[in-house]
Design an enzyme around this catalytic site. Structure first.
Site, PDB file in Angstrom:
ATOM      1  N   LYS A 104      35.725  49.330  51.755  1.00 27.14           N
ATOM      2  CA  LYS A 104      37.048  49.313  51.098  1.00 27.14           C
ATOM      3  C   LYS A 104      37.643  50.720  51.130  1.00 27.14           C
ATOM      4  CE  LYS A 104      39.245  47.643  46.796  1.00 27.14           C
ATOM      5  NZ  LYS A 104      39.039  47.141  45.426  1.00 27.14           N
TER       6      LYS A 104
ATOM      7  N   SER B 273      41.962  42.943  44.081  1.00 24.30           N
ATOM      8  CA  SER B 273      42.446  43.918  45.015  1.00 24.30           C
ATOM      9  C   SER B 273      41.580  44.062  46.278  1.00 24.30           C
ATOM     10  CB  SER B 273      42.528  45.286  44.332  1.00 24.30           C
ATOM     11  OG  SER B 273      41.225  45.762  44.018  1.00 24.30           O
TER      12      SER B 273
ATOM     13  N   SER C 180      38.694  42.187  40.650  1.00 22.22           N
ATOM     14  CA  SER C 180      39.054  42.542  42.030  1.00 22.22           C
ATOM     15  C   SER C 180      37.973  42.318  43.085  1.00 22.22           C
ATOM     16  CB  SER C 180      39.484  44.008  42.100  1.00 22.22           C
ATOM     17  OG  SER C 180      40.793  44.157  41.656  1.00 22.22           O
TER      18      SER C 180
END
Lengths: 489, 95
Positions: free
Chosen positions: A78, A158, A182
């Site tokens: 990420k 997210s 998330s």
């Protein structure tokens, strides 16, 4: 897609050990798959040369017998995690051009264990969002589509790039972070497994901060075993993070015995919300029945302050975010919009660098922390947090784990939800876990009426990730969930 | 509690974010929707409840007060938008 990208981490691990294929071959298969899937917009930075170089090193270690637990396994990282010399921008314009000169503890742990990095994954800007529509680099597309439909869907957020990439088999596993849901919500939207560990289990050092008292990193993977393998490598004590605990990391795979006889499973009655779709309610019942059939005892519990968790979160998280994001001032790194006046430079830089959702949250956070409002908002929210934690503590005297739905709906289309509060409600089942610092895992357990993945969530006692993995694997096995998105990209 | 446009402008100044005049009405609306929703918390009896300070009961880790790392100015300056001889360069702040 080639056969090699079909392998789970545990299967690839065996194949590499048996020399059925090399780490370079495995990595090359993924590099090709990543290139073919660019329409999903899951990666914001591909690093094929670096990946192949890392794979070569892995092959050498595999040959000499000193391979690490993740030797040669290609992962996506990420964009929130610092990666030395590689794009780390939290998918925000304000971190334009930022290349850290160090690795986050989590990234370093993965590399030390032999993992190969395929690139950096898309996400909501500063991890603020539930649909991956706030990224400076554009929306991520979910590999899943509704039955007989070509309409694009969001992967959740997210960690939307992570979830989309794992579901599309363009990485073997991925890192994510979870501040209010998330990891678990995007995992649920993509039929992948996502675990948010107990606060303090994984180091936050080198992860771009959103809300420091809630942020926690964890993996998104194809199945429960892979998520256990990844968390084992990601977690560690860390002197660089004072909130990271000095407890040894258990062997999570060893905890997956399939034996849940006598396990007390709580069903929190407050999670039965109005307007819950029938397919999600049905899945929840099926989940409870599966556990019962394996010898667990299912009891109803009460968490009376559940409905206050989300509004309290929208005080605590923006307050901490406004404070954490104060560092982006155009002086030390990232974007600078020049001006002759320093205040003007700050204001223009931040206006140009932050997207609308980030600005909204920084303003809310600044307001609730401003003189005269601190007690009315922030202190009150922290008191409610105490009550939420107390609810759980009382329930733990009666149960060992709790079972809930992971999300209030299946994946939706981009642009479908425009009202911020409606978007925030996506996290209604996941946010309590962050507020109380507990571990939670989302495990796919069925398909919606429209043919989209749906997940159940298990919530555990602090630092009892082992029970989560053990119970999640039972759900995984007994639900028979094995659906994959059809390759259309 | 709700905010008006003057308050939104003041908050934006505190947050050092330039907000255009034409964006104020929309922001006012959006922030008030969120603040109205948060009002729900007034239903909760919080008398005598201590605010949370840490989710995990733990004693703060301590380390020896000694230098363990450092001497890396090049690394620290590597991402600076403007620098000169290991100094961050900003617009003039004193006459």
């Amino acid at each position: 897609m080639s056969e090699l990208t079909e392998l789970t981490i545990s299967a690839a691990r065996e194949g590499l050990k048996a020399k059925s294929f090399s780490a370079v071959e495995l990595t090359q298969a993924y590099v090709t798959a990543v290139e073919r899937a660019r329409i999903l917009n899951a990666y914001v930075k591909e690093t094929p040369e670096l990946a192949l170089e890392m794979a070569k090193t892995s092959d050498k270690r595999l040959a000499t017998g000193d391979a690490g637990p993740l030797e040669g396994i290609p992962l996506g990282i990420k964009d929130l995690f610092a990666t030395k010399g590689v794009h780390t921008q939290a998918c925000s314009h304000i971190l334009d051009g930022f290349k850290p000169t160090y690795n986050a503890t989590v990234t370093q742990n993965l590399f030390d264990d032999g993992a190969v990095m395929l690139g950096k994954l898309n996400m909501d800007e500063f991890a603020m969002g539930s649909s991956n529509e706030t990224s400076y680099y554009g929306n991520v597309i979910n590999p899943w589509r509704r039955k007989d439909s070509n309409v694009a869907l969001v992967p959740g957020g997210s960690s939307g790039g992570s979830a989309s990439a794992v579901a599309a088999h363009i990485c073997a596993g991925a890192t994510g972070t979870d501040t209010g849901g998330s990891i678990r919500q995007p995992a649920a939207f993509t039929g992948t497994v996502g675990i948010k560990p107990t606060y303090g289990r994984v180091s936050r050092w080198g992860i771009v901060a959103f809300a420091s008292s809630l942020d926690q990193a964890g993996p998104i993977a194809r199945d429960v075993r892979d998520s256990a393998i990844l968390l084992k490598s990601m977690a560690s004590p860390d002197p660089k993070d004072t909130t990271c605990v000095d407890q040894p990391v258990p062997d999570y795979e060893a905890a997956m015995t399939g034996d849940i006889r006598g396990l007390r499973v709580g069903i929190p009655k407050e999670y039965r919300v109005d307007g819950m779709p029938g397919d999600i309610d049905a899945l929840w019942h099926q989940g409870a029945d599966m556990l019962k059939a394996r010898g667990a005892e299912v009891v109803e519990v009460s968490l009376p302050h559940t409905k206050y968790a989300l509004p309290a979160y929208y005080i605590v998280a923006p307050a901490e975010a406004s404070s954490n994001l104060a560092r982006y001032d155009g002086v030390r790194y990232g974007l600078r919009v020049p001006s002759d006046d320093i205040t003007e430079m700050y204001e223009r830089t931040r206006a140009a660098g932050f997207g609308p959702e980030v600005i909204r949250r920084v303003l809310i956070g600044t307001y609730v922390l401003s003189a005269g409002y601190y007690d009315a908002y922030y202190v009150k929210a922290q008191k409610i947090r105490t009550l939420i934690k107390r609810d759980f503590e009382e329930a733990w005297s009666r149960v060992d784990v709790m079972l809930t739905p992971a999300t209030p709906s299946a994946a939706f289309a981009p642009g479908e939800i425009t009202d911020p509060v409606r978007m925030y409600l996506n996290d209604v089942f996941t946010v309590t876990v962050n507020m109380a610092g507990l571990p939670g895992i989302a495990v796919p357990a069925g398909l919606s009426d429209e043919g989209l993945p749906l997940a159940l969530q298990l919530i555990g006692r602090p630092f009892d990730e082992e029970t989560l993995f053990r119970t999640a694997q039972v759900i995984e096995e007994d639900s028979g969930y094995s659906a994959h998105p059809e390759v259309w990209w | 509690m709700s905010v008006d446009q003057t308050t939104v402008r003041r908050i934006a100044q505190l947050a050092r974010i330039k907000v255009k005049d034409e964006d104020l009405p929309a922001l006012e609306g959006e922030l008030n929707v969120i603040l109205d929703w948060i009002e729900m918390l007034n239903e909760v009896d919080i008398d005598g409840v201590e605010p949370m300070t840490a989710v995990v009961e733990t004693s703060m880790k301590k380390r020896k007060d000694e230098i363990s790392d450092g001497a890396m100015p090049d690394s620290i300056m590597a991402n600076a938008p403007a620098s000169d001889d290991h100094f961050f360069v900003v617009p003039k702040v004193v006459e």
